[in-house]
Design a protein around this motif. Structure first.
Motif, short mmCIF file in Angstrom:
data_model
loop_
_atom_site.label_atom_id
_atom_site.label_comp_id
_atom_site.label_asym_id
_atom_site.label_seq_id
_atom_site.Cartn_x
_atom_site.Cartn_y
_atom_site.Cartn_z
N PHE A 25 -5.30 -67.92 -50.00
CA PHE A 25 -6.59 -67.40 -50.46
C PHE A 25 -7.64 -68.45 -50.78
CE2 PHE A 25 -4.01 -67.60 -54.39
CZ PHE A 25 -4.85 -68.30 -55.24
N GLN A 26 -7.34 -69.73 -50.79
CA GLN A 26 -8.32 -70.68 -51.31
C GLN A 26 -9.07 -71.51 -50.28
OE1 GLN A 26 -8.01 -74.32 -52.24
NE2 GLN A 26 -6.01 -74.76 -51.42
N PHE A 27 -8.56 -71.68 -49.07
CA PHE A 27 -9.18 -72.66 -48.18
C PHE A 27 -10.54 -72.24 -47.64
CE2 PHE A 27 -4.89 -74.47 -48.15
CZ PHE A 27 -5.23 -75.73 -48.58
N GLN A 32 -16.85 -79.48 -51.06
CA GLN A 32 -16.94 -80.86 -51.50
C GLN A 32 -16.76 -80.99 -53.01
OE1 GLN A 32 -20.40 -83.00 -50.12
NE2 GLN A 32 -20.07 -84.67 -51.54
N ALA A 33 -17.35 -80.10 -53.78
CA ALA A 33 -17.24 -80.18 -55.24
C ALA A 33 -15.79 -80.02 -55.69
CB ALA A 33 -18.12 -79.12 -55.90
N GLU A 34 -15.05 -79.13 -55.03
CA GLU A 34 -13.64 -78.93 -55.38
C GLU A 34 -12.83 -80.18 -55.05
OE1 GLU A 34 -15.51 -75.03 -55.17
OE2 GLU A 34 -15.53 -76.72 -53.80
N GLY A 35 -13.12 -80.81 -53.90
CA GLY A 35 -12.44 -82.04 -53.53
C GLY A 35 -12.72 -83.16 -54.51
N GLU A 36 -13.97 -83.29 -54.94
CA GLU A 36 -14.32 -84.31 -55.93
C GLU A 36 -13.63 -84.06 -57.26
OE1 GLU A 36 -18.59 -84.21 -55.93
OE2 GLU A 36 -18.73 -85.20 -53.96
N ALA A 41 -9.39 -85.29 -61.22
CA ALA A 41 -8.22 -84.78 -61.95
C ALA A 41 -6.99 -85.65 -61.71
CB ALA A 41 -7.93 -83.34 -61.54
N LEU A 42 -6.88 -86.25 -60.54
CA LEU A 42 -5.71 -87.06 -60.22
C LEU A 42 -5.86 -88.53 -60.58
CD1 LEU A 42 -4.77 -85.43 -56.79
CD2 LEU A 42 -3.78 -84.97 -59.06
N ALA A 43 -7.07 -88.95 -60.91
CA ALA A 43 -7.30 -90.35 -61.27
C ALA A 43 -6.49 -90.70 -62.52
CB ALA A 43 -8.78 -90.59 -61.53
N GLY A 44 -5.75 -91.77 -62.43
CA GLY A 44 -4.96 -92.22 -63.57
C GLY A 44 -3.62 -91.53 -63.74
N GLU A 167 -17.50 -75.06 -65.00
CA GLU A 167 -18.56 -75.29 -64.03
C GLU A 167 -18.38 -74.29 -62.89
OE1 GLU A 167 -18.02 -78.83 -61.13
OE2 GLU A 167 -16.91 -79.45 -62.92
N THR A 168 -19.45 -74.05 -62.19
CA THR A 168 -19.41 -73.20 -61.00
C THR A 168 -19.79 -74.08 -59.82
OG1 THR A 168 -20.13 -71.32 -62.33
CG2 THR A 168 -20.30 -71.08 -59.95
N THR A 169 -19.05 -73.92 -58.72
CA THR A 169 -19.28 -74.77 -57.56
C THR A 169 -20.17 -74.06 -56.55
OG1 THR A 169 -17.37 -74.00 -56.30
CG2 THR A 169 -17.00 -75.79 -57.89
#
Length: 185
Positions: A25-27, A32-36, A41-44, A167-169
């Motif tokens: 259901f998500q793709f 771009q905002a979701e990818g960023e 979220a994964l940094a660190g 936030e809303t994308t």
């Protein structure tokens, strides 16, 4: 949220609460905002806690993939919540020994980096309701799907959350980050 939480989970979520099989259901609503956001979220993150079923699926798919997520998930330490596997495991993975709640609390106290709980549904549910996950982010997709496990199903007692970020994308997703309300944690 001001400081980076130590233990997080981030799930793709249908409007009617399904978190299982988000690839269904998500793709068509991932921009771009979701990818960023996923990158931030994964940094660190140095450790990933993951249920056995999802670990097996991801190991089979991501271990040989050439993709930005593969660049993250392949080298990161993975802690597998399982009652059926025993170590040692491949793919930079170890079996969670004993109670997952105590294990993740000890891991959080002993590691310098951040920890993300990738799934499965039951693993995220139990760790969040036990107060081990500091922040739960839901990317709510404007889709209702009839099938799949829900994060907050009939097994979850009344649980009050506190919205700490939103936030809303541009593609129409609501990204909502919650903690347990202080009196409930």
């Amino acid at each position: 949220m001001s400081a980076q939480p130590k233990v997080t989970a981030h799930l793709f979520y249908s409007i009617n609460g399904v978190v299982e099989a988000p690839d269904q259901f998500q793709f068509d609503a991932f921009g771009q905002a979701e990818g960023e956001l996923m990158g931030r979220a994964l940094a660190g993150v140095t450790d990933v806690v993951i249920g056995r079923t999802l670990w097996e699926e991801w190991k089979d798919y991501w271990a040989g993939a050439d993709d930005p997520f593969a660049s993250f998930i392949n080298p990161v330490r993975k802690h597998v919540v399982t009652s059926t596997l025993s170590g040692p495991l491949e793919w930079n993975s170890v079996v969670v020994d004993g109670d997952p709640v105590a294990y993740v609390r000890d891991l959080a106290a002993s590691t310098e980096g951040r920890i993300t709980v990738a799934g499965g549904v039951q693993t995220v549910r139990s760790l969040f309701t036990a107060g081990v996950i500091d922040a739960l982010t839901l990317t709510v997709h404007p889709t209702a799907t009839p099938d799949g496990a829900r994060l907050f199903d009939e097994t979850v007692p009344l649980t009050r959350l506190q919205l700490v970020d939103s936030e809303t994308t541009p593609v129409g997703n609501a990204i909502l980050t919650y903690t347990l309300r202080p009196e409930d944690s």
